[in-house]
Design a protein around this motif. Structure first.
Motif, PDB file in Angstrom:
ATOM      1  N   GLU A  30       0.834  -1.216   0.000  1.00 11.23           N
ATOM      2  CA  GLU A  30       0.000   0.000   0.000  1.00 11.23           C
ATOM      3  C   GLU A  30       0.860   1.254   0.000  1.00 11.23           C
ATOM      4  OE1 GLU A  30      -2.681  -0.092   3.249  1.00 11.23           O
ATOM      5  OE2 GLU A  30      -3.953  -1.661   2.381  1.00 11.23           O
ATOM      6  N   GLY A  31       2.035   1.178   0.624  1.00  8.47           N
ATOM      7  CA  GLY A  31       2.912   2.340   0.701  1.00  8.47           C
ATOM      8  C   GLY A  31       2.531   3.268   1.846  1.00  8.47           C
ATOM      9  N   PRO A  32       3.486   4.003   2.373  1.00  3.58           N
ATOM     10  CA  PRO A  32       3.189   4.951   3.466  1.00  3.58           C
ATOM     11  C   PRO A  32       2.288   6.089   2.989  1.00  3.58           C
ATOM     12  CG  PRO A  32       5.446   5.213   2.692  1.00  3.58           C
ATOM     13  CD  PRO A  32       4.923   3.996   2.010  1.00  3.58           C
ATOM     14  N   LYS A  33       1.479   6.572   3.918  1.00  4.06           N
ATOM     15  CA  LYS A  33       0.572   7.676   3.581  1.00  4.06           C
ATOM     16  C   LYS A  33       1.349   8.965   3.333  1.00  4.06           C
ATOM     17  CE  LYS A  33      -3.489   5.950   6.053  1.00  4.06           C
ATOM     18  NZ  LYS A  33      -4.516   6.255   7.086  1.00  4.06           N
ATOM     19  N   VAL A  34       0.788   9.762   2.437  1.00  2.63           N
ATOM     20  CA  VAL A  34       1.375  11.068   2.112  1.00  2.63           C
ATOM     21  C   VAL A  34       0.299  12.122   2.350  1.00  2.63           C
ATOM     22  CG1 VAL A  34       2.418  12.480   0.322  1.00  2.63           C
ATOM     23  CG2 VAL A  34       2.920  10.030   0.422  1.00  2.63           C
ATOM     24  N   GLY A  35       0.717  13.247   2.955  1.00  2.00           N
ATOM     25  CA  GLY A  35      -0.254  14.285   3.271  1.00  2.00           C
ATOM     26  C   GLY A  35      -0.773  14.995   2.041  1.00  2.00           C
ATOM     27  N   ALA A  36       0.137  15.435   1.167  1.00  2.48           N
ATOM     28  CA  ALA A  36      -0.285  16.202  -0.005  1.00  2.48           C
ATOM     29  C   ALA A  36       0.777  16.098  -1.075  1.00  2.48           C
ATOM     30  CB  ALA A  36      -0.524  17.663   0.354  1.00  2.48           C
ATOM     31  N   ILE A  37       0.358  16.356  -2.325  1.00  3.59           N
ATOM     32  CA  ILE A  37       1.286  16.382  -3.452  1.00  3.59           C
ATOM     33  C   ILE A  37       2.088  17.675  -3.380  1.00  3.59           C
ATOM     34  CG2 ILE A  37       1.445  16.437  -5.963  1.00  3.59           C
ATOM     35  CD1 ILE A  37       0.668  13.764  -4.950  1.00  3.59           C
ATOM     36  N   SER A  38       3.380  17.591  -3.626  1.00  3.76           N
ATOM     37  CA  SER A  38       4.255  18.759  -3.450  1.00  3.76           C
ATOM     38  C   SER A  38       4.053  19.807  -4.526  1.00  3.76           C
ATOM     39  CB  SER A  38       5.721  18.312  -3.427  1.00  3.76           C
ATOM     40  OG  SER A  38       6.058  17.656  -4.657  1.00  3.76           O
ATOM     41  N   ASP A  39       3.672  19.423  -5.721  1.00  4.86           N
ATOM     42  CA  ASP A  39       3.537  20.371  -6.833  1.00  4.86           C
ATOM     43  C   ASP A  39       2.067  20.487  -7.202  1.00  4.86           C
ATOM     44  OD1 ASP A  39       3.449  21.324  -9.724  1.00  4.86           O
ATOM     45  OD2 ASP A  39       5.612  21.441  -9.328  1.00  4.86           O
ATOM     46  N   PRO A  40       1.532  21.710  -7.271  1.00  6.26           N
ATOM     47  CA  PRO A  40       0.099  21.869  -7.572  1.00  6.26           C
ATOM     48  C   PRO A  40      -0.275  21.380  -8.965  1.00  6.26           C
ATOM     49  CG  PRO A  40       1.229  23.994  -7.568  1.00  6.26           C
ATOM     50  CD  PRO A  40       2.191  23.006  -7.014  1.00  6.26           C
ATOM     51  N   ARG A  41       0.684  21.370  -9.890  1.00  3.13           N
ATOM     52  CA  ARG A  41       0.344  20.874 -11.231  1.00  3.13           C
ATOM     53  C   ARG A  41      -0.024  19.386 -11.194  1.00  3.13           C
ATOM     54  NH1 ARG A  41       5.671  23.107 -14.169  1.00  3.13           N
ATOM     55  NH2 ARG A  41       6.448  22.615 -12.070  1.00  3.13           N
ATOM     56  N   HIS A  42       0.663  18.633 -10.340  1.00  2.00           N
ATOM     57  CA  HIS A  42       0.313  17.224 -10.206  1.00  2.00           C
ATOM     58  C   HIS A  42      -1.082  17.054  -9.609  1.00  2.00           C
ATOM     59  CE1 HIS A  42       4.797  16.563 -10.501  1.00  2.00           C
ATOM     60  NE2 HIS A  42       4.327  15.645 -11.336  1.00  2.00           N
ATOM     61  N   GLU A  43      -1.452  17.971  -8.664  1.00  2.21           N
ATOM     62  CA  GLU A  43      -2.792  17.878  -8.081  1.00  2.21           C
ATOM     63  C   GLU A  43      -3.868  18.049  -9.135  1.00  2.21           C
ATOM     64  OE1 GLU A  43      -3.058  20.701  -4.964  1.00  2.21           O
ATOM     65  OE2 GLU A  43      -1.859  19.506  -3.555  1.00  2.21           O
ATOM     66  N   THR A  44      -3.517  18.787 -10.191  1.00  2.00           N
ATOM     67  CA  THR A  44      -4.478  18.998 -11.280  1.00  2.00           C
ATOM     68  C   THR A  44      -4.457  17.850 -12.278  1.00  2.00           C
ATOM     69  OG1 THR A  44      -4.174  21.396 -11.061  1.00  2.00           O
ATOM     70  CG2 THR A  44      -5.169  20.570 -13.107  1.00  2.00           C
ATOM     71  N   VAL A  45      -3.264  17.359 -12.617  1.00  2.00           N
ATOM     72  CA  VAL A  45      -3.122  16.365 -13.686  1.00  2.00           C
ATOM     73  C   VAL A  45      -3.522  14.953 -13.219  1.00  2.00           C
ATOM     74  CG1 VAL A  45      -1.455  15.188 -15.182  1.00  2.00           C
ATOM     75  CG2 VAL A  45      -1.371  17.679 -14.903  1.00  2.00           C
ATOM     76  N   LEU A  46      -3.073  14.562 -12.035  1.00  2.00           N
ATOM     77  CA  LEU A  46      -3.243  13.167 -11.624  1.00  2.00           C
ATOM     78  C   LEU A  46      -4.702  12.724 -11.546  1.00  2.00           C
ATOM     79  CD1 LEU A  46      -0.409  12.687  -8.961  1.00  2.00           C
ATOM     80  CD2 LEU A  46      -0.413  12.155 -11.398  1.00  2.00           C
ATOM     81  N   PRO A  47      -5.646  13.503 -10.970  1.00  2.00           N
ATOM     82  CA  PRO A  47      -7.043  13.031 -10.956  1.00  2.00           C
ATOM     83  C   PRO A  47      -7.612  12.815 -12.348  1.00  2.00           C
ATOM     84  CG  PRO A  47      -6.723  14.775  -9.360  1.00  2.00           C
ATOM     85  CD  PRO A  47      -5.481  14.748 -10.186  1.00  2.00           C
ATOM     86  N   GLY A  48      -7.275  13.725 -13.278  1.00  2.00           N
ATOM     87  CA  GLY A  48      -7.773  13.554 -14.645  1.00  2.00           C
ATOM     88  C   GLY A  48      -7.203  12.313 -15.317  1.00  2.00           C
ATOM     89  N   MET A  49      -5.898  12.049 -15.067  1.00  2.00           N
ATOM     90  CA  MET A  49      -5.300  10.840 -15.637  1.00  2.00           C
ATOM     91  C   MET A  49      -5.918   9.579 -15.040  1.00  2.00           C
ATOM     92  SD  MET A  49      -3.186  11.853 -17.935  1.00  2.00           S
ATOM     93  CE  MET A  49      -2.487  10.255 -18.246  1.00  2.00           C
TER      94      MET A  49
END
Length: 506
Positions: free
Chosen positions: A97-116
Motif C-alpha cells: 500500500e505504501g506509506p501515507k502522504v499528506g499532499a502532493i508537493s507540486d500543484p500541477r500534479h494535483e491537477t493532472v493526476l485526478p484527470g489521468m
C-alpha cells in the motif's frame, strides 16, 4: 544392455523436465506479450501526462536524466523491448500500500493526476490494466489513497529515466510450492513503471500492471483448434502404429518364428509371408527362406553322402581286409599272393579316387562364384575327343573360366566313357547345350545322373561323382542341369537363371 537401460532412465527423467520447460517457455511468452502491451499503453499515458503537465506554468522539477538517457529519449525511434524472463527473474512480494502522504508537493500534479486516473478507469474497462500515476517523487493515489511508492524497485528505476519492470505476486501468500518457480503459473502480475519526461527531467511515473494469460486459459480459449489437432494427432499416431505393426512388427515376428523353426531343426516353411511390409524385409525374408532351403538341402546331402560314402567304401575295405587276412596264410602260393596284393592296390586306388573327388566336390561348393567367362577359354583337352562350338567365338557364359573348365571337363570325360568321339557346344538365350555322339542315356538313368555315386560303369571304375560335381558347381550359379531326349548320343541342357526382368545375370 547397461547402456540401453541408462538411456531409458535418462529418457524417463527428461520427459517431465522437457514438459516443465515447455510450460515455462509458454508462460515466458505470455508474460512478454503482456509486458509489451503494457509498454505501449504506458507510452500513450506518458505522452498525455506530459502534454497536460506542460500546459500549465511552473518551475522545472524532477530528477535530471543522465546524458546516455537523454540521448536515448531524444532519438527519433526508440523501441523498448520486453525485459522480463520468468526463468531468471524472481517473483517479488505483492504491491504494498505504501506509506501515507499528506499532499502532493507540486500543484500541477494535483491537477493532472485526478484527470489521468479518470482516463485510466475508462480505458481499463477494455485494457484490463491497473494504472497508478505518480509524481516526480514517486507519490500517487492508490487504492488506499495518497501513498508513496518511491521504495519500489521498478519505480526507482523509472525515476532515473529507465523503464522498470517486475513480477509481483497477486496475493500475500506468494511463497508457494517450489515447483511454482518452474511452472510459473499466473499467481503474479506484470508491473511496468514508465517515466514521464519533460525537458530532460522525470516529472512523473506511469505504473501499470496486469495479470498475463496462463496456459490453461490459452488452451481453453483455443479448445476447438486443439481438439481438432488432437484428433488429427491421435489418428496419425494410430495410423503410424498400424503401419508399423503391419509393415515391420508382424513381418519381423514371422521371420523370427521361421528362424526359430530352422534353429530347432524343424523343416522350414518355404512359402513366403503374405505381407513383408517393406522391400528390405521382403529381401530379408526371401534370403532367409533361401538360406533355410539351402540348409535343409545341405543337411539332406550330408545324409546322402554319408550313406553313399559308407556304402562305396565298405566294399573296398572289405576286400582289403579279406586279402590281408589271406596274406597271413603261410601256405599261400606266390601267384595267389601276387593276386591278393594286386587286389589291395586296386581297391586302395579306388578309395583314393573316391576321397579325392569328395574333396573336390567340397572345395567347389565353397569356392567363390565369379564370371562371366569366355566359352572358348573353358574348352578342355581330352585325348580321342573333339570338342567344338557350333557357332560363335566370343560367347560369354555366367561362369568363371575355372568353374567352366571343370564342368566341361567332367562332361567330356563322361561322354568319352560312353563311346563319344565328338562333343558339340551351343549357347543362346541363357541355355548351354552339350551334345555328344556316344551311346546315349536311358530315361530311367537320366533321372538319377546327378546323384552322388550313381554310375552305370561301376565295373569299369566309374565313381558316379562327375555329374554330381557339375550339379554342385551349377547350383552355386543358380543354374540347372537336365538331360534332353536325343536321337543320337546324349544331350545335356544347362539353363542359367535370369532376374525378374528376364535379363541374364552375371
Amino acid at each position: 544392455m547397461a547402456f540401453v537401460v541408462a538411456l531409458v532412465c535418462v529418457a524417463l527423467v527428461s520427459i517431465p523436465l522437457a514438459a516443465m520447460m515447455t510450460v515455462q517457455l509458454t508462460s515466458n511468452q505470455f508474460v512478454r506479450e503482456t509486458e509489451q502491451v503494457l509498454l505501449k499503453q504506458a507510452a500513450v499515458y506518458a505522452e498525455i501526462y506530459r502534454t497536460r503537465f506542460q500546459a500549465m506554468d511552473g518551475p522545472e522539477i524532477g530528477p535530471e536524466l543522465a546524458p546516455e538517457m537523454q540521448e536515448f529519449w531524444a532519438a527519433e525511434v526508440r523501441p523498448i523491448r520486453a525485459q522480463i524472463n520468468v526463468r531468471r527473474d524472481r517473483v517479488l512480494p505483492p504491491l504494498p500500500e505504501g506509506p501515507k502522504v499528506g499532499a502532493i508537493s507540486d500543484p500541477r500534479h494535483e491537477t493532472v493526476l485526478p484527470g489521468m486516473a479518470d482516463l485510466a478507469r475508462s480505458a481499463g474497462k477494455s485494457t484490463l490494466a491497473g494504472v497508478i500515476f505518480l509524481d516526480h517523487q514517486g507519490q500517487g493515489t492508490g487504492e488506499a489513497g495518497l501513498r508513496a511508492f518511491a521504495d519500489l524497485a521498478e519505480v526507482q528505476q523509472a525515476l532515473t529515466g529507465r523503464v522498470g519492470t517486475a513480477l509481483r505476486a497477486r496475493a500475500d501468500e506468494f511463497d508457494r510450492h517450489p515447483l511454482t518457480s518452474i511452472s510459473r503459473d499466473t499467481g503474479f502480475r506484470v508491473f511496468v513503471a514508465y517515466p514521464v519526461l519533460a525537458q530532460n527531467r522525470v516529472i512523473g511515473v506511469v505504473l501499470l500492471s496486469r495479470t498475463p494469460l496462463n496456459l490453461s486459459k490459452f488452451l481453453y480459449r483455443e479448445r476447438d483448434a486443439l481438439i481438432i489437432m488432437a484428433l488429427f494427432t491421435l489418428s496419425g499416431a494410430a495410423l503410424i502404429g498400424w503401419l508399423l505393426h503391419r509393415l515391420m512388427s508382424r513381418p519381423v515376428r514371422g521371420l523370427r518364428d521361421e528362424a526359430r523353426r530352422v534353429a530347432s531343426g524343424d523343416t522350414p516353411v518355404s512359402d513366403p509371408l503374405a505381407h513383408y511390409g517393406m522391400r528390405e524385409l521382403a529381401d530379408l525374408g526371401e534370403s532367409m527362406l533361401s538360406m533355410a532351403d539351402t540348409l535343409q538341402a545341405r543337411s539332406r546331402e550330408i545324409a546322402i553322402y554319408t550313406d553313399h560314402v559308407t556304402h562305396e567304401l565298405k566294399s573296398p575295405v572289405t576286400s582289403i581286409a579279406g586279402a590281408a587276412e589271406l596274406l597271413s596264410e603261410p601256405a599261400l602260393s606266390p601267384e595267389d599272393r601276387a593276386g591278393l596284393l594286386d587286389n589291395i592296390q586296386t581297391e586302395a586306388a579306388r578309395m583314393n579316387t573316391l576321397l579325392g573327388q569328395l574333396r573336390e566336390l567340397s572345395k567347389l561348393r565353397q569356392a567363390p562364384k565369379s564370371g562371366p567367362g569366355l566359352l572358348p577359354d573353358m574348352l578342355p583337352a581330352v585325348d580321342g575327343l573333339e570338342i567344338r562350338i557350333a557357332e560363335g567365338q566370343n560367347l560369354m557364359l555366367p561362369l568363371s573360366e575355372e568353374h567352366g573348365r571343370v564342368v566341361l571337363l567332367h562332361m567330356a570325360q563322361n561322354a568319352k566313357s560312353h563311346g563319344a568321339t565328338e562333343v558339340v557346344l551351343s549357347y543362346s538365350d541363357s541355355v548351354l547345350r552339350v551334345l555328344d555322339n556316344g551311346e546315349g542315356i536311358s530315361q530311367h538313368d537320366a533321372d538319377r545322373l546327378t546323384e552322388p555315386f550313381f554310375t552305370t560303369r561301376r565295373e569299369e571304375g566309374g565313381t558316379g561323382m562327375g555329374l554330381a560335381i557339375i550339379a554342385a558347381i551349377l547350383e552355386g550359379y543358380r543354374a540347372t542341369l537336365k538331360v534332353e531326349p536325343s536321337d543320337m548320343g546324349a544331350e545335356f541342357r544347362i539353363e542359367f537363371a535370369k532376374n525378374r526382368h528376364g535379363i541374364q545375370q552375371y
